[in-house]
Design a protein around this motif. Structure first.
Motif, PDB file in Angstrom:
ATOM      1  N   ALA A 135       0.837  -1.195   0.000  1.00  0.00           N
ATOM      2  CA  ALA A 135       0.000   0.000   0.000  1.00  0.00           C
ATOM      3  C   ALA A 135       0.873   1.247   0.000  1.00  0.00           C
ATOM      4  N   ASN A 136       0.449   2.250  -0.743  1.00  0.00           N
ATOM      5  CA  ASN A 136       1.126   3.545  -0.754  1.00  0.00           C
ATOM      6  C   ASN A 136       0.459   4.413   0.315  1.00  0.00           C
ATOM      7  N   LYS A 137       1.078   4.467   1.478  1.00  0.00           N
ATOM      8  CA  LYS A 137       0.469   5.142   2.616  1.00  0.00           C
ATOM      9  C   LYS A 137       0.296   6.640   2.401  1.00  0.00           C
ATOM     10  N   LYS A 138       1.048   7.208   1.478  1.00  0.00           N
ATOM     11  CA  LYS A 138       0.932   8.635   1.222  1.00  0.00           C
ATOM     12  C   LYS A 138      -0.411   8.986   0.581  1.00  0.00           C
ATOM     13  N   TYR A 139      -1.106   7.968   0.065  1.00  0.00           N
ATOM     14  CA  TYR A 139      -2.393   8.198  -0.588  1.00  0.00           C
ATOM     15  C   TYR A 139      -3.579   7.888   0.328  1.00  0.00           C
ATOM     16  N   GLU A 140      -3.314   7.577   1.591  1.00  0.00           N
ATOM     17  CA  GLU A 140      -4.385   7.167   2.497  1.00  0.00           C
ATOM     18  C   GLU A 140      -5.492   8.207   2.608  1.00  0.00           C
ATOM     19  N   SER A 141      -5.117   9.486   2.694  1.00  0.00           N
ATOM     20  CA  SER A 141      -6.125  10.536   2.857  1.00  0.00           C
ATOM     21  C   SER A 141      -7.096  10.560   1.683  1.00  0.00           C
ATOM     22  N   ILE A 142      -6.581  10.391   0.484  1.00  0.00           N
ATOM     23  CA  ILE A 142      -7.436  10.401  -0.709  1.00  0.00           C
ATOM     24  C   ILE A 142      -8.261   9.130  -0.792  1.00  0.00           C
ATOM     25  N   ILE A 143      -7.632   7.979  -0.604  1.00  0.00           N
ATOM     26  CA  ILE A 143      -8.345   6.697  -0.706  1.00  0.00           C
ATOM     27  C   ILE A 143      -9.454   6.626   0.349  1.00  0.00           C
ATOM     28  N   ASN A 144      -9.156   7.071   1.560  1.00  0.00           N
ATOM     29  CA  ASN A 144     -10.152   7.017   2.630  1.00  0.00           C
ATOM     30  C   ASN A 144     -11.333   7.952   2.379  1.00  0.00           C
ATOM     31  N   ALA A 145     -11.124   8.985   1.573  1.00  0.00           N
ATOM     32  CA  ALA A 145     -12.200   9.944   1.291  1.00  0.00           C
ATOM     33  C   ALA A 145     -13.167   9.435   0.227  1.00  0.00           C
ATOM     34  N   LEU A 146     -12.730   8.490  -0.599  1.00  0.00           N
ATOM     35  CA  LEU A 146     -13.556   8.074  -1.744  1.00  0.00           C
ATOM     36  C   LEU A 146     -14.917   7.511  -1.341  1.00  0.00           C
ATOM     37  N   PRO A 147     -15.011   6.638  -0.319  1.00  0.00           N
ATOM     38  CA  PRO A 147     -16.344   6.142   0.047  1.00  0.00           C
ATOM     39  C   PRO A 147     -17.302   7.247   0.497  1.00  0.00           C
ATOM     40  N   GLN A 148     -16.751   8.361   0.941  1.00  0.00           N
ATOM     41  CA  GLN A 148     -17.595   9.452   1.421  1.00  0.00           C
ATOM     42  C   GLN A 148     -18.150  10.326   0.299  1.00  0.00           C
ATOM     43  N   ILE A 149     -17.582  10.200  -0.902  1.00  0.00           N
ATOM     44  CA  ILE A 149     -18.065  11.040  -1.998  1.00  0.00           C
ATOM     45  C   ILE A 149     -18.829  10.241  -3.052  1.00  0.00           C
ATOM     46  N   SER A 150     -19.102   8.989  -2.781  1.00  0.00           N
ATOM     47  CA  SER A 150     -19.972   8.221  -3.677  1.00  0.00           C
ATOM     48  C   SER A 150     -20.411   6.933  -3.000  1.00  0.00           C
ATOM     49  N   LEU A 151     -21.385   7.041  -2.133  1.00  0.00           N
ATOM     50  CA  LEU A 151     -21.923   5.871  -1.449  1.00  0.00           C
ATOM     51  C   LEU A 151     -23.112   5.314  -2.225  1.00  0.00           C
ATOM     52  N   PRO A 152     -23.155   3.998  -2.450  1.00  0.00           N
ATOM     53  CA  PRO A 152     -24.197   3.403  -3.302  1.00  0.00           C
ATOM     54  C   PRO A 152     -25.617   3.712  -2.882  1.00  0.00           C
ATOM     55  N   GLU A 153     -25.862   3.887  -1.572  1.00  0.00           N
ATOM     56  CA  GLU A 153     -27.251   4.053  -1.138  1.00  0.00           C
ATOM     57  C   GLU A 153     -27.776   5.470  -1.350  1.00  0.00           C
ATOM     58  N   ARG A 154     -26.931   6.399  -1.772  1.00  0.00           N
ATOM     59  CA  ARG A 154     -27.406   7.754  -1.984  1.00  0.00           C
ATOM     60  C   ARG A 154     -28.168   7.851  -3.304  1.00  0.00           C
ATOM     61  N   THR A 155     -29.091   8.783  -3.361  1.00  0.00           N
ATOM     62  CA  THR A 155     -29.879   8.954  -4.583  1.00  0.00           C
ATOM     63  C   THR A 155     -29.015   9.544  -5.683  1.00  0.00           C
TER      64      THR A 155
END
Length: 306
Positions: free
Chosen positions: A160-180
């Protein structure tokens, strides 16, 4: 880098029940998309011209920042303040960084926009810069050399490229399947403690890059871009632990995002465009005071082993 409000889309979105125009039809909504200096291109390494291009100077790239990361309906975008500046690297002006965005395939499959010797990489990052004198990309594209984009290619890594953790961790918050579906576009959150330097290969590897004149890779496809595509790739793994305790492959995490209509956001790249005789330059030239034969031989060996 959306500069016109039109219903354009990527090839992965084109279907019988979707009215958006895919890459083959972008010219119908933005005539510049059929121009002679379009991007991306396939870079053929045996046909590039070696040139004594100087290394870049990166000012402010080491500073950490707090910013908004957005799913804008086409890609993941991070707005930048313009405080980070590049100069050198064969550029005649200084350019300020205003945006980062990404292009990717499907679940870590081929998805870069630029290809090298026909090879398409899993993902590509664009750091968009404009001349210091301009206030926006819209203003800068009126200048034939108003925009300078740095392109970085990614490859799969075992770690894992730990320097990208902030970006990778943010992705589920900007496109969650249950949202309209009406909330997918513009879905955003914050990232912090990130610097541009963290996202790039080590500084000593940034001396090797390809250069050509091209365009934006989305409508309106303005031919106002000085392109720099770096040879050294950035590793991302197929394993990452998020803040939520879930295992998400770093490359595949981008495919979990959704387009505005709720379908999976995959294959977010424009196909390569004809080079049409444009010169592509490689920064690997060496003008040291030794015999021409030695210089040429050294360059060939170095280039082929990179």
């Amino acid at each position: 880098m959306d500069t016109i409000a039109v219903d354009w889309c990527y090839k992965s979105q084109v279907s019988c029940d979707c009215n958006c125009k895919g890459p083959d039809e972008w010219k119908d909504i933005a005539p510049a998309c059929s121009g002679q200096s379009q991007s991306p291109i396939n870079i053929v390494t045996q046909k590039v011209n070696k040139n004594n291009l100087n290394p870049f100077k990166f000012h402010g790239y080491q500073h950490t920042f707090y910013s908004i990361i957005t799913n804008n309906g086409h890609t993941v975008k991070v707005n930048l303040s313009g405080d980070a500046i590049i100069e050198g690297g064969g550029l005649k002006d200084k350019y300020k960084a205003v945006e980062i965005h990404f292009h990717w395939g499907k679940n870590g499959g081929p998805g870069s926009e630029h290809t090298i010797d026909g090879e398409q990489y899993p993902m590509e990052m664009h750091i968009v810069h404009i001349k210091e004198t301009y206030s926006s990309v819209e203003d800068a594209i009126k200048d034939q050399t108003g925009v300078a984009v740095l392109g970085f290619l990614y490859q799969e890594s075992d770690n894992a490229n730990k320097k990208y953790e902030s970006i990778i961790n943010a992705l589920p918050q900007i496109s969650l399947p249950e949202r309209t579906k009406s909330k997918f576009k513009g879905n955003k959150t914050t990232i912090e403690s990130v610097s541009l330097e963290m996202l790039l290969p080590p500084q000593d590897l940034l001396k090797h890059y390809f250069r050509y004149s091209g365009s934006l890779t989305t409508p309106d496809c303005a031919e106002s871009v000085i392109w720099t595509v770096f040879e050294s790739t950035i590793p991302l793994s197929q394993q990452q632990v998020t803040d939520f305790g879930a295992f998400i492959p770093q490359l595949s995490a981008f495919s979990a995002l959704r387009f505005e209509n709720g379908t999976a956001m995959t294959d977010t790249f424009r196909p390569v465009q004809p080079r049409n005789g444009r010169e592509v330059t490689y920064s690997g030239s060496n003008t040291a005071s030794v015999s021409t034969v030695l210089v040429v031989g050294t360059l060939i060996v170095t280039f082929l082993t990179l």
